[in-house]
Each structure stands twice: as C-alpha cells, then as structure tokens.
Design a protein around this motif. Structure first.
Motif, PDB file in Angstrom:
ATOM      1  N   ILE A  10      39.952  39.091  35.877  1.00 20.15           N
ATOM      2  CA  ILE A  10      40.547  38.061  36.717  1.00 20.15           C
ATOM      3  C   ILE A  10      41.700  38.670  37.514  1.00 20.15           C
ATOM      4  O   ILE A  10      42.518  39.421  36.965  1.00 20.15           O
ATOM      5  CB  ILE A  10      41.060  36.890  35.861  1.00 20.15           C
ATOM      6  N   ARG A  11      41.747  38.340  38.792  1.00 20.44           N
ATOM      7  CA  ARG A  11      42.818  38.846  39.641  1.00 20.44           C
ATOM      8  C   ARG A  11      44.064  37.967  39.523  1.00 20.44           C
ATOM      9  O   ARG A  11      43.956  36.771  39.234  1.00 20.44           O
ATOM     10  CB  ARG A  11      42.341  38.877  41.093  1.00 20.44           C
ATOM     11  N   GLY A  29      37.905  33.310  39.191  1.00 18.00           N
ATOM     12  CA  GLY A  29      37.462  34.672  38.911  1.00 18.00           C
ATOM     13  C   GLY A  29      36.056  34.702  38.348  1.00 18.00           C
ATOM     14  O   GLY A  29      35.261  35.588  38.671  1.00 18.00           O
TER      15      GLY A  29
END
Length: 289
Positions: free
Chosen positions: A77-78, A86
């Motif tokens: 996940i960013r 994400g």
C-alpha cells in the motif's frame, strides 16, 4: 482542512521524531477473487453445465521471493492511498481485473509471515458473476494470472480440504487444521504441504471458513445471476453445504425459501427459463429485496 496551533505543530514534530525508535511494519493487501466456474458458458446454458463450483484467481510470481509460485494478487500500500484503494490498484495491475466491492476477511500479521521484513497484510474477498473475469492476464510483478477451480471444498471436524483444479487436473490441494468460532466463523491452525507463496494458503482457507459461516441460504445469492431457476439455486446450495436435496424433498425446500416471512425467493411473474434438453421450462426467481 484542520488547522494546528504552533504548540500542536511542535508536538507533532516531536512525536514524529520519536517514532524512529520503534520498528515499522509495511502494509500490504491480498485479494481473494472468486467467481462461479465454467464462466465461458452463458447463463442460458446454466442448466446444462457441469455441477456448480467456484474458482479462485491466482497469479504466478515473477520475482523473488517465491518466484514461479502461485499466490494471491496483491501488494504494498502506498502512503497516498487507503488499504482498499491499494487493493484495487494491485488487483488491476497484476491481473487486469477491476475489483468489485471488497469484503474484509482479516488481518494477517504473524511476525515471520514474510521473509523479507515485518509485513502486515489485509485480506479481502471480491466476488464476480458468471462470465466476468474472462480476460485476466499477468502484469506488473505477476508473470501470469489464472482461475483455478475448487471442487467440493470441505471444512468439518477441525480440518479443511480445498482441492484446486486446472482444466480437469487436480494441481494441488490445500489441507490443514482449523477451529470453529462463533465470531467470524473460525481460524486456521496449521497448513500442510503448502504449495502457495507466503501464508496465502491460510488466507484462502480463512476466507472459505468465514464465507461458510454465513447463512448458506443467503450466501448462495453471491454466486447467482439476478434471475435464476430453483435448480440453479439448489446447485449452489449443495456445493456450499454438501447437503444433498433429493428430488422428493425439492417441493418442501422450495416452500422454505418462498413461504418464510419475509421470503428469500420471489417468483418472477410470467418469466421462465429457456426450454432445455429433456426438461420443461422452469420458473425463474429473484432474490427478495
């Protein structure tokens, strides 16, 4: 947007600076995409299809670790996205499949679940209808993407067994021990002969345990089209429960579904299944809203 006082800003900076003394995990999402098997056949062919089964979408990892092994689609996940955002991005990047509503299955956080680092995964189920997901393909760090059929999944007496098939061949079977619990259906205790990457066998088994903890008469609707025959409904119900509805018991079973208050099934006035080989037209039903 929230505004902060000078005092608040100073405290925030001091708190963030203090975080350096704590180990930090990375966060990932894994997606169990599920659809009815034999999706290449149209809904009008449903009654002539083989017995109902489900398929799970797996990707072949294209890089270390577990290069060449099958795994669930997913990834990191960013900082600029939520876990759900994400998950949707990773599913599309790795399989070209757009995520349907994501159903949370659980958080998987055993310290050694990933050899690379401390990585916590959030798992979701995404359910697809017959005919969807026809053109999946491997992308990003996935070398391939493929649907695998699960025939006769069993979870009983403290054990689970999920046989995975490709075409007509049993390519592997997930087996292990589990415990049933009132909350969320239960949990996996151990996995034997795990052929999948990371702890993805545990994630898949947990997903099936928690799905089967739902009311099976309502769970059936996840895998049916908007309009269906009683035979369609019974095929899915028998797959999920391993409970056989004998022909002589079908009228009573139909009454259970249509006479309950409120009824689960509602007949669609004047609509019948197209006439098939060797049987009369069947009444079509819909789920009671």
């Amino acid at each position: 947007m929230s505004t902060f006082s000078a005092e608040d800003k100073a405290k925030i900076e001091a708190y963030r600076a203090s975080l350096g003394k704590y180990p930090k995990p990375s966060v990932t999402a894994d997606i169990i995409a599920i659809r009815p098997a034999y999706a290449e056949l149209s809904e009008s062919q449903w009654r002539e299809n083989p017995k109902f089964a489900l398929e799970v979408l797996l990707v072949k990892r294209g890089q270390w670790p577990f290069e060449g092994s099958w795994a669930l689609p997913g990834g990191f996940i960013r900082p600029t996205e939520s876990v759900e955002e994400g998950a949707r991005r990773e599913l599309h990047e790795e399989t070209a499949l757009e995520a349907h509503p994501l159903i949370p299955i659980g958080v998987f956080s055993k310290p050694n679940r990933d050899m690379r680092a401390w990585i916590i995964s959030n798992a979701f189920v995404s359910v697809y209808r017959r005919g969807e997901g026809m053109h999946v393909r491997g992308g990003d760090d996935a070398a391939a993407a493929r649907w695998f059929r699960i025939e006769r999944p069993t979870i009983a007496d403290g054990r689970f067994c999920l046989p995975f098939f490709e075409n007509r061949q049993n390519v592997f079977t997930l087996r292990g021990t589990c415990v049933h619990e009132d909350l969320h259906g239960g949990r996996v205790l151990s996995v034997e002969d795990n052929p999948l990457a990371f702890d993805h066998a545990e994630i898949i088994a947990t997903a099936f345990m928690r799905m089967l903890a739902f009311d099976p008469k309502k769970l059936v609707f996840f895998f049916l089209p908007d309009e269906f025959s009683l035979t369609n409904y019974i095929d899915v119900y028998q797959y999920l429960t391993h409970y056989s509805i004998e022909p002589g018991n079908i009228p009573n079973f139909r009454r259970q579904l249509t006479v309950t208050k409120p009824p689960l099934l509602v007949p669609i006035k004047g609509k019948f299944e197209e006439e098939g080989k060797g049987h009369a037209k069947a009444q079509l039903y819909r789920r009671n809203a």
